[in-house]
Design a protein around this motif. Structure first.
Motif, PDB file in Angstrom:
ATOM      1  N   VAL A  23      17.201   2.626  -3.981  1.00 47.20           N
ATOM      2  CA  VAL A  23      16.495   1.396  -3.612  1.00 47.20           C
ATOM      3  C   VAL A  23      15.818   0.829  -4.852  1.00 47.20           C
ATOM      4  O   VAL A  23      15.184   1.564  -5.622  1.00 47.20           O
ATOM      5  CB  VAL A  23      15.467   1.669  -2.498  1.00 47.20           C
ATOM      6  N   ALA A  24      15.922  -0.474  -5.037  1.00 44.73           N
ATOM      7  CA  ALA A  24      15.471  -1.099  -6.285  1.00 44.73           C
ATOM      8  C   ALA A  24      13.962  -1.068  -6.468  1.00 44.73           C
ATOM      9  O   ALA A  24      13.476  -0.991  -7.597  1.00 44.73           O
ATOM     10  CB  ALA A  24      15.988  -2.532  -6.358  1.00 44.73           C
ATOM     11  N   SER A  25      13.206  -1.169  -5.403  1.00 39.88           N
ATOM     12  CA  SER A  25      11.742  -1.225  -5.498  1.00 39.88           C
ATOM     13  C   SER A  25      11.138  -0.174  -4.571  1.00 39.88           C
ATOM     14  O   SER A  25      10.537  -0.513  -3.545  1.00 39.88           O
ATOM     15  CB  SER A  25      11.228  -2.618  -5.140  1.00 39.88           C
ATOM     16  N   PRO A  26      11.287   1.106  -4.903  1.00 38.14           N
ATOM     17  CA  PRO A  26      10.927   2.168  -3.962  1.00 38.14           C
ATOM     18  C   PRO A  26       9.442   2.232  -3.624  1.00 38.14           C
ATOM     19  O   PRO A  26       9.085   2.428  -2.454  1.00 38.14           O
ATOM     20  CB  PRO A  26      11.383   3.443  -4.678  1.00 38.14           C
ATOM     21  N   GLU A  27       8.572   2.077  -4.611  1.00 39.14           N
ATOM     22  CA  GLU A  27       7.141   2.182  -4.325  1.00 39.14           C
ATOM     23  C   GLU A  27       6.677   1.068  -3.393  1.00 39.14           C
ATOM     24  O   GLU A  27       5.978   1.320  -2.396  1.00 39.14           O
ATOM     25  CB  GLU A  27       6.325   2.159  -5.623  1.00 39.14           C
ATOM     26  N   ARG A  28       7.056  -0.145  -3.724  1.00 38.60           N
ATOM     27  CA  ARG A  28       6.618  -1.276  -2.898  1.00 38.60           C
ATOM     28  C   ARG A  28       7.208  -1.199  -1.501  1.00 38.60           C
ATOM     29  O   ARG A  28       6.520  -1.453  -0.507  1.00 38.60           O
ATOM     30  CB  ARG A  28       6.970  -2.603  -3.554  1.00 38.60           C
ATOM     31  N   ASP A  29       8.482  -0.853  -1.403  1.00 35.10           N
ATOM     32  CA  ASP A  29       9.110  -0.771  -0.086  1.00 35.10           C
ATOM     33  C   ASP A  29       8.467   0.317   0.765  1.00 35.10           C
ATOM     34  O   ASP A  29       8.232   0.138   1.967  1.00 35.10           O
ATOM     35  CB  ASP A  29      10.610  -0.514  -0.221  1.00 35.10           C
ATOM     36  N   ALA A  30       8.166   1.457   0.148  1.00 36.33           N
ATOM     37  CA  ALA A  30       7.518   2.540   0.889  1.00 36.33           C
ATOM     38  C   ALA A  30       6.155   2.095   1.405  1.00 36.33           C
ATOM     39  O   ALA A  30       5.785   2.371   2.553  1.00 36.33           O
ATOM     40  CB  ALA A  30       7.374   3.766   0.002  1.00 36.33           C
ATOM     41  N   ASP A  31       5.415   1.380   0.569  1.00 30.50           N
ATOM     42  CA  ASP A  31       4.098   0.895   0.984  1.00 30.50           C
ATOM     43  C   ASP A  31       4.208  -0.152   2.085  1.00 30.50           C
ATOM     44  O   ASP A  31       3.431  -0.146   3.054  1.00 30.50           O
ATOM     45  CB  ASP A  31       3.352   0.307  -0.212  1.00 30.50           C
ATOM     46  N   LEU A  32       5.164  -1.059   1.946  1.00 30.72           N
ATOM     47  CA  LEU A  32       5.315  -2.101   2.959  1.00 30.72           C
ATOM     48  C   LEU A  32       5.707  -1.513   4.313  1.00 30.72           C
ATOM     49  O   LEU A  32       5.232  -1.974   5.362  1.00 30.72           O
ATOM     50  CB  LEU A  32       6.356  -3.132   2.504  1.00 30.72           C
ATOM     51  N   LEU A  33       6.549  -0.509   4.296  1.00 31.11           N
ATOM     52  CA  LEU A  33       6.944   0.130   5.554  1.00 31.11           C
ATOM     53  C   LEU A  33       5.766   0.851   6.199  1.00 31.11           C
ATOM     54  O   LEU A  33       5.580   0.781   7.418  1.00 31.11           O
ATOM     55  CB  LEU A  33       8.094   1.098   5.316  1.00 31.11           C
ATOM     56  N   LEU A  34       4.960   1.519   5.399  1.00 34.34           N
ATOM     57  CA  LEU A  34       3.811   2.213   5.962  1.00 34.34           C
ATOM     58  C   LEU A  34       2.781   1.216   6.495  1.00 34.34           C
ATOM     59  O   LEU A  34       2.209   1.421   7.578  1.00 34.34           O
ATOM     60  CB  LEU A  34       3.170   3.121   4.919  1.00 34.34           C
ATOM     61  N   ALA A  35       2.570   0.115   5.769  1.00 32.40           N
ATOM     62  CA  ALA A  35       1.650  -0.917   6.255  1.00 32.40           C
ATOM     63  C   ALA A  35       2.150  -1.499   7.571  1.00 32.40           C
ATOM     64  O   ALA A  35       1.362  -1.809   8.475  1.00 32.40           O
ATOM     65  CB  ALA A  35       1.493  -2.012   5.201  1.00 32.40           C
ATOM     66  N   HIS A  36       3.471  -1.636   7.690  1.00 35.34           N
ATOM     67  CA  HIS A  36       4.060  -2.147   8.934  1.00 35.34           C
ATOM     68  C   HIS A  36       3.819  -1.177  10.081  1.00 35.34           C
ATOM     69  O   HIS A  36       3.433  -1.587  11.189  1.00 35.34           O
ATOM     70  CB  HIS A  36       5.556  -2.366   8.723  1.00 35.34           C
ATOM     71  N   VAL A  37       4.021   0.112   9.829  1.00 35.71           N
ATOM     72  CA  VAL A  37       3.806   1.126  10.870  1.00 35.71           C
ATOM     73  C   VAL A  37       2.355   1.136  11.329  1.00 35.71           C
ATOM     74  O   VAL A  37       2.057   1.215  12.534  1.00 35.71           O
ATOM     75  CB  VAL A  37       4.219   2.514  10.354  1.00 35.71           C
ATOM     76  N   LEU A  38       1.437   1.035  10.382  1.00 34.15           N
ATOM     77  CA  LEU A  38       0.014   1.122  10.704  1.00 34.15           C
ATOM     78  C   LEU A  38      -0.582  -0.218  11.115  1.00 34.15           C
ATOM     79  O   LEU A  38      -1.739  -0.272  11.558  1.00 34.15           O
ATOM     80  CB  LEU A  38      -0.754   1.667   9.488  1.00 34.15           C
ATOM     81  N   ASP A  39       0.203  -1.306  10.926  1.00 33.29           N
ATOM     82  CA  ASP A  39      -0.274  -2.656  11.249  1.00 33.29           C
ATOM     83  C   ASP A  39      -1.564  -2.980  10.491  1.00 33.29           C
ATOM     84  O   ASP A  39      -2.548  -3.451  11.056  1.00 33.29           O
ATOM     85  CB  ASP A  39      -0.495  -2.814  12.759  1.00 33.29           C
ATOM     86  N   VAL A  40      -1.519  -2.719   9.188  1.00 34.70           N
ATOM     87  CA  VAL A  40      -2.649  -3.053   8.324  1.00 34.70           C
ATOM     88  C   VAL A  40      -2.127  -3.867   7.148  1.00 34.70           C
ATOM     89  O   VAL A  40      -0.960  -3.732   6.760  1.00 34.70           O
ATOM     90  CB  VAL A  40      -3.366  -1.789   7.804  1.00 34.70           C
ATOM     91  N   PRO A  41      -2.974  -4.703   6.538  1.00 32.27           N
ATOM     92  CA  PRO A  41      -2.554  -5.417   5.331  1.00 32.27           C
ATOM     93  C   PRO A  41      -2.230  -4.441   4.205  1.00 32.27           C
ATOM     94  O   PRO A  41      -2.822  -3.345   4.129  1.00 32.27           O
ATOM     95  CB  PRO A  41      -3.779  -6.270   4.977  1.00 32.27           C
ATOM     96  N   LEU A  42      -1.315  -4.826   3.350  1.00 33.58           N
ATOM     97  CA  LEU A  42      -0.897  -3.957   2.257  1.00 33.58           C
ATOM     98  C   LEU A  42      -2.092  -3.512   1.413  1.00 33.58           C
ATOM     99  O   LEU A  42      -2.172  -2.352   0.985  1.00 33.58           O
ATOM    100  CB  LEU A  42       0.132  -4.690   1.385  1.00 33.58           C
ATOM    101  N   GLY A  43      -3.027  -4.398   1.199  1.00 37.14           N
ATOM    102  CA  GLY A  43      -4.179  -4.084   0.356  1.00 37.14           C
ATOM    103  C   GLY A  43      -5.124  -3.057   0.943  1.00 37.14           C
ATOM    104  O   GLY A  43      -5.976  -2.508   0.227  1.00 37.14           O
ATOM    105  N   ARG A  44      -4.982  -2.770   2.230  1.00 29.37           N
ATOM    106  CA  ARG A  44      -5.866  -1.794   2.872  1.00 29.37           C
ATOM    107  C   ARG A  44      -5.262  -0.390   2.952  1.00 29.37           C
ATOM    108  O   ARG A  44      -5.921   0.538   3.417  1.00 29.37           O
ATOM    109  CB  ARG A  44      -6.229  -2.271   4.285  1.00 29.37           C
ATOM    110  N   LEU A  45      -4.032  -0.248   2.477  1.00 23.32           N
ATOM    111  CA  LEU A  45      -3.412   1.081   2.531  1.00 23.32           C
ATOM    112  C   LEU A  45      -4.230   2.151   1.804  1.00 23.32           C
ATOM    113  O   LEU A  45      -4.337   3.284   2.286  1.00 23.32           O
ATOM    114  CB  LEU A  45      -2.002   1.030   1.948  1.00 23.32           C
ATOM    115  N   PRO A  46      -4.808   1.846   0.630  1.00 28.12           N
ATOM    116  CA  PRO A  46      -5.594   2.893  -0.045  1.00 28.12           C
ATOM    117  C   PRO A  46      -6.795   3.376   0.765  1.00 28.12           C
ATOM    118  O   PRO A  46      -7.353   4.438   0.467  1.00 28.12           O
ATOM    119  CB  PRO A  46      -6.043   2.208  -1.345  1.00 28.12           C
TER     120      PRO A  46
END
Length: 296
Positions: A23-46
């Protein structure tokens, strides 16, 4: 599988899994998928501490699908395009960031006709611009124009029935006139009255099949990708149709492959119907879209 896992650990493991899958952008894609699962904005993942069992199972399932090169936007069900969010999924071409430049050009042209500066200040004599989006796909460009040029009269057409269903969903309530049809014959009732024709046509040569990213080749409709042996068949049709639709002095813009920076504008230059034929680069410095003005 243990009951809980640190979110930061899950993100790192997810990125490794996607990187190993190519996958070309693994870090971003992994974060976006987790944010989608948790239904939180990307910036709140940390700020997320642990993942429960359900969240881990959902995340694992999405990572598996992304590792199999299913488009990220199919997994999240949406794609950002300029200032709007589009519903996307199987059966429709996922809009790319580079197409935002073509949409921005169409919006700028429409705003000038509407008598707006930077989309805000009304100057001089103005009228509602007439904009036609051929090969609208998900409705991305038409939706962006309607959003950023509220005075515009926007029309869009799509041939593929699967993509048309997504366009109907994305353009509902926007006032855009969406039709089912072929770009070669669309909008006969608008002939000679259009100010801006914009199109993201299929432009990949059939011989380039193997070089196309798996996300596009295996999941996007082939009608939206491939266009004859040299990739220019649809652009040739567009050149003829735009000449019919536009009023004298009207403009056309069309995306093309980065290797078509000379050949795609050449289709317009060779016909003798166009002035100010030009090509434009994307943000990576690659040829990306052409523009031309119908000679008066």
């Amino acid at each position: 599988m243990t009951e809980r896992l640190r979110a930061s650990t899950a993100r790192r493991q997810g990125a490794v899994r996607l990187r190993e899958a190519g996958v070309a952008s693994p870090e971003r894609d992994a974060d976006l998928l987790l944010a989608h699962v948790l239904d939180v904005p990307l910036g709140r993942l940390p700020l997320v501490d642990d993942l429960g069992r359900d969240a881990r199972e959902q995340y694992d399932a999405l990572l598996a699908r992304r590792a199999a090169r299913e488009p990220l936007q199919h997994l999240t069900g949406s794609a950002a395009f300029r200032h709007v969010e589009l519903a996307v999924g199987p059966g429709v071409f996922v809009p790319r960031p580079e197409t935002e430049l073509l949409a921005g050009w169409a919006i700028e042209c429409a705003n000038l006709i509407a008598g707006r500066v930077a989309g805000e200040e009304r100057v001089g004599v103005s009228r509602p611009p007439v904009v036609v989006d051929l090969c609208t796909g998900s409705g991305a460009i038409a939706r962006a124009v309607a959003d950023e040029v509220p005075d515009a009269e926007v029309h869009a057409v799509e041939l593929d029935e699967g993509a048309l269903a997504w366009a109907e969903r994305n353009l509902s309530g926007t006032g855009v006139d969406l039709r089912h049809g072929d770009l070669a014959t669309a909008f006969e009732d608008l002939a000679g009255t259009v100010d801006v024709v914009v199109c993201n046509p299929p432009y990949i040569p059939l011989e380039a099949w193997e070089s196309v990213a798996a996300e596009a080749r295996d999941h996007d409709p082939h009608l939206a990708l491939f266009s004859g042996q040299d990739g220019l068949d649809a652009i040739r049709v567009l050149e003829r149709r735009a000449a019919v639709l536009l009023r004298p002095g009207g403009v056309v813009g069309a995306e093309h492959a980065d290797v078509q920076g000379e050949s795609a504008p050449g289709v317009f230059a060779a016909s003798g119907r166009w002035a100010d034929v030009a090509d434009h680069l994307d943000l990576a410095g690659r040829p990306r879209y052409l523009t031309a003005r119908l000679a008066r």
